[in-house]
Design a protein around this motif. Structure first.
Motif, short mmCIF file in Angstrom:
data_model
loop_
_atom_site.label_atom_id
_atom_site.label_comp_id
_atom_site.label_asym_id
_atom_site.label_seq_id
_atom_site.Cartn_x
_atom_site.Cartn_y
_atom_site.Cartn_z
N MET A 138 0.83 -1.19 0.00
CA MET A 138 0.00 0.00 0.00
C MET A 138 0.87 1.25 0.00
O MET A 138 0.55 2.23 -0.66
CB MET A 138 -0.92 -0.05 1.23
CG MET A 138 -1.88 1.07 1.30
SD MET A 138 -3.09 0.94 0.00
CE MET A 138 -4.22 2.17 0.47
N LEU A 139 1.96 1.21 0.73
CA LEU A 139 2.87 2.35 0.81
C LEU A 139 3.47 2.65 -0.55
O LEU A 139 3.51 3.82 -0.97
CB LEU A 139 3.97 2.05 1.83
CG LEU A 139 4.67 3.22 2.47
CD1 LEU A 139 3.70 4.13 3.20
CD2 LEU A 139 5.73 2.74 3.43
N ASP A 140 3.89 1.62 -1.25
CA ASP A 140 4.46 1.81 -2.58
C ASP A 140 3.44 2.38 -3.57
O ASP A 140 3.76 3.24 -4.38
CB ASP A 140 5.01 0.49 -3.13
CG ASP A 140 6.22 0.01 -2.34
OD1 ASP A 140 6.93 0.84 -1.76
OD2 ASP A 140 6.43 -1.22 -2.32
N PHE A 141 2.21 1.90 -3.46
CA PHE A 141 1.16 2.38 -4.35
C PHE A 141 0.88 3.87 -4.15
O PHE A 141 0.79 4.62 -5.11
CB PHE A 141 -0.12 1.57 -4.15
CG PHE A 141 -1.27 2.08 -4.95
CD1 PHE A 141 -1.33 1.87 -6.32
CD2 PHE A 141 -2.30 2.79 -4.35
CE1 PHE A 141 -2.39 2.34 -7.07
CE2 PHE A 141 -3.36 3.27 -5.09
CZ PHE A 141 -3.40 3.05 -6.46
N THR A 142 0.75 4.28 -2.87
CA THR A 142 0.46 5.70 -2.63
C THR A 142 1.61 6.58 -3.07
O THR A 142 1.39 7.68 -3.60
CB THR A 142 0.13 5.98 -1.14
OG1 THR A 142 1.17 5.48 -0.32
CG2 THR A 142 -1.19 5.35 -0.75
N TRP A 143 2.85 6.11 -2.88
CA TRP A 143 3.99 6.91 -3.35
C TRP A 143 3.98 7.02 -4.88
O TRP A 143 4.23 8.09 -5.43
CB TRP A 143 5.31 6.32 -2.88
CG TRP A 143 6.45 7.14 -3.38
CD1 TRP A 143 7.29 6.85 -4.40
CD2 TRP A 143 6.82 8.45 -2.92
NE1 TRP A 143 8.18 7.87 -4.59
CE2 TRP A 143 7.92 8.87 -3.69
CE3 TRP A 143 6.34 9.28 -1.92
CZ2 TRP A 143 8.52 10.10 -3.50
CZ3 TRP A 143 6.96 10.51 -1.72
CH2 TRP A 143 8.05 10.91 -2.51
N LYS A 144 3.66 5.92 -5.55
CA LYS A 144 3.63 5.94 -7.01
C LYS A 144 2.57 6.91 -7.52
O LYS A 144 2.82 7.69 -8.44
CB LYS A 144 3.37 4.53 -7.55
CG LYS A 144 3.44 4.44 -9.05
CD LYS A 144 3.29 3.01 -9.53
CE LYS A 144 3.42 2.95 -11.03
NZ LYS A 144 3.33 1.59 -11.54
N VAL A 145 1.39 6.87 -6.89
CA VAL A 145 0.31 7.78 -7.29
C VAL A 145 0.75 9.23 -7.05
O VAL A 145 0.56 10.09 -7.91
CB VAL A 145 -1.00 7.47 -6.54
CG1 VAL A 145 -2.05 8.56 -6.78
CG2 VAL A 145 -1.53 6.11 -6.95
N PHE A 146 1.34 9.50 -5.89
CA PHE A 146 1.79 10.85 -5.60
C PHE A 146 2.85 11.31 -6.60
O PHE A 146 2.79 12.42 -7.12
CB PHE A 146 2.36 10.97 -4.18
CG PHE A 146 3.11 12.25 -3.96
CD1 PHE A 146 2.44 13.46 -3.94
CD2 PHE A 146 4.49 12.25 -3.83
CE1 PHE A 146 3.13 14.65 -3.76
CE2 PHE A 146 5.19 13.43 -3.65
CZ PHE A 146 4.50 14.64 -3.63
N SER A 147 3.81 10.45 -6.88
CA SER A 147 4.90 10.87 -7.78
C SER A 147 4.39 11.13 -9.20
O SER A 147 4.96 11.94 -9.92
CB SER A 147 6.01 9.82 -7.79
OG SER A 147 5.57 8.60 -8.34
N GLN A 148 3.30 10.46 -9.58
CA GLN A 148 2.75 10.68 -10.91
C GLN A 148 1.81 11.88 -10.97
O GLN A 148 1.69 12.53 -12.01
CB GLN A 148 2.02 9.43 -11.39
CG GLN A 148 2.95 8.28 -11.68
CD GLN A 148 2.22 7.03 -12.12
OE1 GLN A 148 0.99 6.95 -12.09
NE2 GLN A 148 2.98 6.02 -12.51
N THR A 149 1.12 12.17 -9.85
CA THR A 149 0.11 13.23 -9.87
C THR A 149 0.54 14.50 -9.15
O THR A 149 0.06 15.58 -9.47
CB THR A 149 -1.19 12.74 -9.22
OG1 THR A 149 -0.95 12.46 -7.82
CG2 THR A 149 -1.74 11.51 -9.92
N GLY A 150 1.40 14.36 -8.14
CA GLY A 150 1.78 15.51 -7.33
C GLY A 150 0.68 15.95 -6.38
O GLY A 150 0.76 17.04 -5.79
N ASP A 151 -0.33 15.12 -6.18
CA ASP A 151 -1.46 15.45 -5.33
C ASP A 151 -1.04 15.46 -3.86
O ASP A 151 -0.56 14.46 -3.33
CB ASP A 151 -2.58 14.43 -5.54
CG ASP A 151 -3.80 14.73 -4.71
OD1 ASP A 151 -4.30 15.87 -4.77
OD2 ASP A 151 -4.27 13.80 -4.01
N ILE A 152 -1.25 16.60 -3.18
CA ILE A 152 -0.81 16.75 -1.79
C ILE A 152 -1.57 15.83 -0.85
O ILE A 152 -1.01 15.32 0.13
CB ILE A 152 -0.91 18.22 -1.33
CG1 ILE A 152 -0.24 18.43 0.04
CG2 ILE A 152 -2.35 18.68 -1.27
CD1 ILE A 152 1.24 18.23 0.02
#
Length: 47
Positions: A1-15
């Motif tokens: 789950m941690l890896d997934f949220t980081w991947k989403v953040f790195s692709q979107t930049g969503d705070i």
């Protein structure tokens, strides 16, 4: 789950996704590290 949220953040930049990542990371550090620790907690709960 941690890896997934980081991947989403790195692709979107969503705070909000970053804040979720940090919350999950903090929870991960607070949880027992090993199965043995978890079983000990179940056998001898801290009251």
């Amino acid at each position: 789950m941690l890896d997934f949220t980081w991947k989403v953040f790195s692709q979107t930049g969503d705070i909000d996704t970053y804040l979720l990542f940090k919350e999950l990371e903090k929870e991960r550090q607070e949880t027992p590290v090993s199965l043995e620790d978890e079983l000990t907690e179940v056998d001898f709960p801290i009251s």
